[in-house]
Design an enzyme around this catalytic site. Structure first.
Site, PDB file in Angstrom:
ATOM      1  N   TYR B 165      15.046  34.733  38.490  1.00  0.00           N
ATOM      2  CA  TYR B 165      15.720  33.445  38.361  1.00  0.00           C
ATOM      3  C   TYR B 165      15.502  32.517  39.554  1.00  0.00           C
ATOM      4  CZ  TYR B 165      18.185  33.671  33.959  1.00  0.00           C
ATOM      5  OH  TYR B 165      18.493  33.675  32.632  1.00  0.00           O
ATOM      6  N   GLU B 251      22.695  66.080  32.103  1.00  0.00           N
ATOM      7  CA  GLU B 251      22.107  64.966  31.351  1.00  0.00           C
ATOM      8  C   GLU B 251      23.144  63.974  30.850  1.00  0.00           C
ATOM      9  OE1 GLU B 251      19.599  66.139  28.047  1.00  0.00           O
ATOM     10  OE2 GLU B 251      19.728  64.168  27.112  1.00  0.00           O
ATOM     11  N   ASP B 303      20.276  68.726  27.142  1.00  0.00           N
ATOM     12  CA  ASP B 303      20.249  69.098  25.733  1.00  0.00           C
ATOM     13  C   ASP B 303      19.011  69.936  25.448  1.00  0.00           C
ATOM     14  OD1 ASP B 303      22.530  67.694  25.202  1.00  0.00           O
ATOM     15  OD2 ASP B 303      21.518  65.943  24.353  1.00  0.00           O
TER      16      ASP B 303
END
Lengths: 422, 422
Positions: B165, B251, B303
């Site tokens: 910006y 995780e 997982d």
């Protein structure tokens, strides 16, 4: 090409630009701004003290509308036990059993202007075990009641995902256990957090606040730049103390980081909080607790787009799918500090830092204009009309065009000095 | 229907089930498990002390490969100034100016097994200002150098979005300023964090760790359940102290919450950290710093799916698009504790808590089998083969089927006791 670039640069080049300086020169000494903030705070705490928050009973709505409440664990336990005892009596009497479940559908929702939030009307439906159409739901309801009872006995917290995995064969799909968990909240008349089922945290807080998280005292002025992660379980949060004059609610983490690194809260005593985008339940509960216990005014810094206003509305009025819990999740009277559509011209945000609104943005903006919580605030209507008409939006970050610290050194101090909130 | 349900329930019902008890009975007293962990830790710190981390120079790769380093702000400043001085000389000598920019393309990347990470080869390209094809990029490069120089003078941190910006007209699109920021890192030979351009934080840490965040001392045993938000700017993090025996890298935030609420780190002294999904730069830097300074073993709880292993690989070997910075972002030697594909049968995870892998999952799993970082670890290859063959995956939450606290009370202690990591 080099020439075109030069002209472009002259209009945007930052730190030495004359426009931002023009605004900087308007700034009074901090002592004057602090006096403004002290007045704001005392007005907020006076109005909080004078006006006991309205309840459904005050409005004669307690028989036609319903809400849930934060209940202590022991009450949750005994409510479940009484309910199950009643079911057992019914079964022993040869009547089988059935749950009376409040409807959470849109048709059963009502916006109450005096409360400035959405509540549930009184429609309920029956969920008998001995009917093919409802045997599954009645079974799941019973199982969820059992699991929630276990949680209250052990006094531990789990997520909705954990709950689902305790009986995948029965629940089949997490949407089913989630929906019935909400039913159970309504049946028991307590909030989901009272059931010790919590959402994942994502908010952070920094600044002039001391509170206890599960027994540990946290001083949020000593949390560096990272800040303190807002705990998922509001019932373990307590002992809030603060010498802040206001709460600054920030939509995005980039702006939060700028404020934390510049220790904005030391110049203007405040508590800075962000949910990093869409508000999660933990941050909403935390904000409400701060507002209620510390009686502080809340000023919001969001993007100048319909989404920013939508976020503000979730903090203030709740989301439609949790309207049965709106009293506990919502924070009344949040002031819209910025970035407002009128700021874009006022602060001479260059055209190339503004973004064109998409068709969807414009539609969302127009939809917001029909919402009661917007309509009751003429200043917001005006700003939103301007946004929809100009078809321009801007992020908080757009202020970086005037220098990385323009937000903390010029924009916010000037906003506070001019009481420029709605 | 009620009958079918009953049978289903008998197989899954939780707290009183016999299978989980079978595992619970295998648990030795905590003192025995703690001894195992002490051995693990001393092995980790001995090997850390004995083996100085290999560098490109050690491998005779310093002329053919390149990496960036963490540089102090003053070096960043002086490096930019020397570079710009050289450009000025070149212009004054009538030669115009040009940047030599290391290539970051896949063709210029190399996995170095000895280092166990991806590095950049030495291909560079020239980016002259006086050429139509590169004048824009050369201009943007110069502008980014100027902005980064400002940051180093002011010693403040900003995000990539802020950087964009500051000159939207020139950059046009954030992807352009982001890409050239990476170029500038490579040109200067320093990490992006050395440039004081940081990513938004999302990680949290809790447990046996004390560290300073921007001068504030943080005790992570006193951070309640919420934990401490990991700061975005690693250069302000220091003074790490710990009596932990290992780091537990998690995780997902639901598992993190369970561990934090049960204060797992008090039973088995450890530091618990999570990035809540895909690892962000701040969490990766923080993990590496813990591993390097505290010389602790790192055990990962992810997982049991290809995505979990992918996340592990990002922590260990880095992501491809930041390979020039792999030395600073990666944490070597992370042990895969669980949930591993072989755990599903070993811990008798019921079928209905396992999920079928999608076609995409299976493809990702097969792709991982071709990756060098997997191939060098035969145990991982075996597990991954099992996953792809069984076509089943499971989340950490699946353990909730045996009770909400099975993870902290049975699964993890038994894993640690049996040294069951790869």
């Amino acid at each position: 090409m080099a020439d075109r670039r030069k002209r472009g640069r002259a209009a945007t080049d930052s730190d030495s630009d004359s426009d931002p300086v023009q605004f900087k020169s308007k700034l009074k000494p901090d002592s004057a701004i602090l006096q403004t903030l002290r007045n704001l705070k005392s007005a907020a705490s006076t109005s909080a003290a004078a006006t006991k928050p309205l309840s459904l009973t005050d409005l004669n709505l307690s028989t036609t509308c319903r809400e849930v409440a934060d209940l202590p664990l022991a009450s949750v336990q005994s409510t479940i036990e009484s309910l199950v005892l009643a079911l057992a009596h019914s079964i022993l009497a040869g009547n089988g059993f059935s749950f009376s479940v409040p409807s959470r559908s849109a048709a059963n929702q009502l916006y109450v202007p005096e409360l400035d939030r959405i509540v549930l009307k009184d429609k309920s439906s029956s969920r008998p075990f001995a009917a093919v159409s409802s045997v599954r739901k009645a079974t799941i309801t019973t199982r969820i009641l059992q699991l929630v009872h276990q949680l209250s006995l052990k006094n531990i917290h789990v997520t909705k995902r954990d709950l689902f995995y305790t009986d995948v064969k029965l629940f089949q799909d997490q949407t089913q256990s989630d929906a019935i968990l909400d039913d159970v909240s309504c049946i028991l008349g307590c909030t989901r957090s009272s059931l010790n089922v919590v959402a994942a945290e994502k908010g952070v807080v920094v600044g002039r606040l001391i509170f206890s998280d599960n027994g540990d005292m946290i001083d949020c002025t000593k949390m560096g730049i990272g800040g303190k992660a807002i705990p998922p379980n509001i019932d373990r949060v307590g002992d809030m103390q603060s010498d802040a004059l206001f709460v600054l609610l920030v939509e995005k983490d980039a702006a939060y980081m700028r404020l934390a690194e510049d220790r904005f809260y030391n110049r203007f005593p405040c508590i800075i909080v962000t949910a990093k985008g869409q508000p999660d339940v933990a941050t909403r509960l935390f904000l409400r607790k701060m507002k209620m216990e510390l009686k502080l005014p809340v000023l919001a810094l969001v993007d100048s787009d319909p989404y920013g206003l939508k976020i503000l509305s979730v903090y203030m009025c709740g989301s439609k799918n949790m309207s049965y819990d709106s009293a506990n999740l919502t924070t009344p009277d949040i002031k819209w500090l910025g970035i407002r559509p009128s700021d874009l011209d006022k602060y001479k945000i260059p055209d190339q830092c503004r973004l064109p609104m998409t068709e969807q943005d414009i539609k969302t903006g127009k939809d917001l204009l029909e919402e009661d919580f917007v309509k009751k605030n003429p200043g917001w209507v005006e700003e939103l009309n301007l946004m929809v008409k100009s078809k321009q939006k801007a992020e908080i970050q757009a202020l970086s065009t005037f220098g990385f610290q323009y937000l903390t050194e010029v924009y916010l101090p000037l906003k506070l000095q001019q009481k420029d909130w709605l």
